[in-house]
Design a protein around this motif. Structure first.
Motif, short mmCIF file in Angstrom:
data_model
loop_
_atom_site.label_atom_id
_atom_site.label_comp_id
_atom_site.label_asym_id
_atom_site.label_seq_id
_atom_site.Cartn_x
_atom_site.Cartn_y
_atom_site.Cartn_z
N ALA A 1 -3.20 5.47 33.32
CA ALA A 1 -3.45 4.98 31.96
C ALA A 1 -4.11 3.61 32.04
CB ALA A 1 -2.13 4.90 31.19
N ARG B 1 3.45 4.42 32.86
CA ARG B 1 2.50 5.47 32.47
C ARG B 1 1.33 5.39 33.45
NH1 ARG B 1 2.74 4.82 25.86
NH2 ARG B 1 5.02 4.76 25.82
N ARG C 1 -5.59 7.18 24.49
CA ARG C 1 -4.21 7.02 24.01
C ARG C 1 -4.07 5.66 23.32
NH1 ARG C 1 -1.22 8.50 29.52
NH2 ARG C 1 -3.33 8.45 30.37
N ARG C 2 -3.20 5.59 22.34
CA ARG C 2 -3.06 4.34 21.59
C ARG C 2 -1.62 3.84 21.57
NH1 ARG C 2 -7.58 3.09 19.18
NH2 ARG C 2 -9.16 4.73 19.20
N ASP C 3 -1.49 2.55 21.37
CA ASP C 3 -0.16 1.96 21.25
C ASP C 3 -0.31 0.72 20.37
OD1 ASP C 3 2.51 1.37 21.59
OD2 ASP C 3 2.44 1.22 23.78
#
Ligand SMILES: Cc1cc2nc3c(=O)[nH]c(=O)nc-3n(C[C@H](O)[C@H](O)[C@H](O)COP(=O)(O)OP(=O)(O)OC[C@H]3O[C@@H](n4cnc5c(N)ncnc54)[C@H](O)[C@@H]3O)c2cc1C
Length: 487
Positions: free
Chosen positions: A107, A104, A127-129
């Motif tokens: 990022a 990605r 963005r989250r993970d």
């Protein structure tokens, strides 16, 4: 039991897509882990080799050693390949292993918090993970170090760090200044001296220069490597052994190996620089290899060209038109290159890392970064670093280091996969014990023999692996589980 079957489906985040991140993705896939994301803040992989594009850049560990053990490369054109070739190698390996498409790009991981037994990640753009394991492959020579010189912002010419070379700036026929005398500066001097009108090298410390030729591999040799790949495997193994022997010398400042290196460097200086004034300027006053040993076949020849000058007077300040040295002289310049190295204590940062019980990495590392065997940190479970603090850094192949570290990490992760635990981190006691032993041993290494270098921490203790490389290999071969807390 339920937990163990849940845990077999581990999700990983790899932070960084340089040499270490690419390696991690390949090895995770081989080990049967396919649920992972690779986060890379830039728009291209390669890390060091993407960022450093200055003229003359090459590796200073032979290319056939500075290659993944499982991806020998018959195509290296030189013993020390140019940076662009190394970048192309990483791009090629990543593409062939299906890594590139999983990265990605753009990022940047800004935050990692261990909460609810898993790592909650957030990128800079929100963005989250959520993952079980974080592999931090964020690099050690990554954040450029800018010198604290008065007036840098007043310079009216072009000014940039060697790791941010501005290719839009023309250097042909211009007056160029270089601050610093490390490996990058030396490579730049040799590469540009014939292209510029004047070259001023601002030297704070003279360097020992190892006269290392950089022959090219002929087409016939490369064809032979292609035809008989086992030759490359042998070459890799032989060179690894040679560097292991070198490491035994480094860890004892009075070793015969270090003496032999110093003799070779001194002989290089003696036969190459006959002018007594310049000879004295270029003669270091500390032991060879105390600072990272600089390899160059032609630096002394380059710096003696009529348009080149070594300036040792010390920089007073930078002015609009150039650099004013302490003797009052203004060195008029069109371009000023800061070859001043990297902030080697910035591991992981500026990521905000929050471990168990809201422990903040910034607080744990307030004084200086440290980690158990350079890989993991008490209170930060399932977070593993490659090329982390105090690892082997002096003139080794960091690829070999990362491969060994990753093999070790995979053994720890296997405990998670098998459901033997769901969180693993080193104990405070084991970490403190090892760090005390490391600190004591580090004082006796060549890096602690009395010079100023980026190897030294705020106490003047070398931030490196202070034992022979065989011990590193042995430690990495099998984790000592007594040193860990398994939960
Ligand atoms: C000029 C130069 C010459 C060198 N020569 C040699 C040599 O001859 N031999 C040798 O062994 N080593 C050499 N090195 C050391 C080199 O850094 C390593 O060999 C290796 O390339 C490091 O790879 P890495 O993946 O660990 O880190 P890096 O190459 O630094 O890659 C880290 C990656 O992580 C990304 N990243 C960082 N933070 C984040 C974040 N928060 N979110 C997302 N992405 C992030 C970066 O953008 C980068 O792409 C050299 C270094 C330099 C600067």
């Amino acid at each position: 039991m339920e937990r163990s079957s849940e845990r077999t489906r581990l999700r990983f985040a790899i932070v960084g897509a340089g040499m270490s991140g690419i390696l991690s993705a390949i090895r995770l896939h081989e080990a049967g882990y396919d649920d992972f994301a690779i986060y890379e803040k830039a728009d291209r992989l390669g890390g060091t080799w993407r960022e450093n594009t200055y003229p003359g850049i090459s590796c200073d560990v032979p290319s056939h050693l500075y290659s993944y053990s499982f991806e020998p490369n018959p195509e290296w054109t030189h013993r020390f390949a140019p940076g662009a070739e190394i970048q192309a190698y990483f791009e090629d390996v990543a593409a062939r292993h299906g890594v590139t498409e999983r990265i990605r790009f753009g990022a940047e991981i800004a935050r990692c918090e261990f909460s609810g037994g898993r790592w909650q990640l957030a990128t800079k753009d929100g963005r989250r993970d959520e993952v079980d394991v974080v592999i931090a492959a964020t690099g050690v020579l990554h954040h450029p170090k800018y010198p604290d010189i008065e007036g840098l912002d007043r310079f009216e010419g072009a000014l940039f760090h060697s790791a941010r070379w501005d290719h839009a700036v023309q250097i042909e026929g211009r007056r160029v200044g270089i601050v610093g005398t490390g490996s990058s500066a030396v490579q730049i001097v040799s590469a540009i001296v014939d292209r510029v009108a004047r070259l001023a090298l601002f030297q704070r410390t003279a360097q020992w220069i190892m006269p290392q030729d950089n022959p090219c591999y002929s087409e016939a040799e490369r064809a032979e490597f292609r035809r008989r790949p086992e030759l490359l495997t042998e070459l890799h193994a032989d060179m690894a052994e040679l560097f292991s022997a070198f490491s035994n010398g480094l860890v004892d400042m009075n070793s015969p190996q270090m003496k032999a290196i110093e003799d070779a460097c001194l002989a290089n200086l003696e036969r190459s620089v006959l002018d007594p004034v310049l000879h004295e300027k270029l003669r270091p006053t500390y032991k060879a290899a105390c600072k990272r040993l600089v390899m160059s076949p032609d630096f002394y020849q380059a710096i003696q060209k009529p348009n080149a000058e070594v300036v040792t007077e010390g920089i007073e300040r930078v002015e609009a038109g150039g650099v004013r040295t302490r003797d009052g002289r203004l060195h008029e310049l069109d371009v000023l290159v800061l070859a001043t190295g990297f902030r080697v204590d910035r591991f992981l940062r500026p990521i905000e890392v929050i471990g168990r019980d809201r422990l903040r990495l910034e607080d744990v590392w307030k004084q200086r970064p440290s980690a158990y065997l350079s890989i993991s940190i008490p209170g930060f479970p399932n977070l593993f670093m490659l090329n982390g603090p105090n690892g082997p850094v002096g003139n080794f192949s960091l690829i070999e280091v990362a491969e060994l570290q990753l093999g070790y990490v995979l053994q720890l992760v296997e405990l998670l996969r098998q459901g033997r635990c769901h969180a693993i981190s080193p104990s405070e006691a084991a970490t403190a014990r090892l760090e005390a032993e490391r600190t004591e041993a580090a004082r006796h290494t060549i890096w602690g023999s009395g010079c100023r270098s980026w190897y030294l921490d705020d106490r003047g203790v070398p931030m490196s692996w202070p034992w022979p490389f065989e011990r590193f290999r042995a430690e990495m071969a099998k984790p000592t589980l007594e040193a860990y807390e398994l939960q």
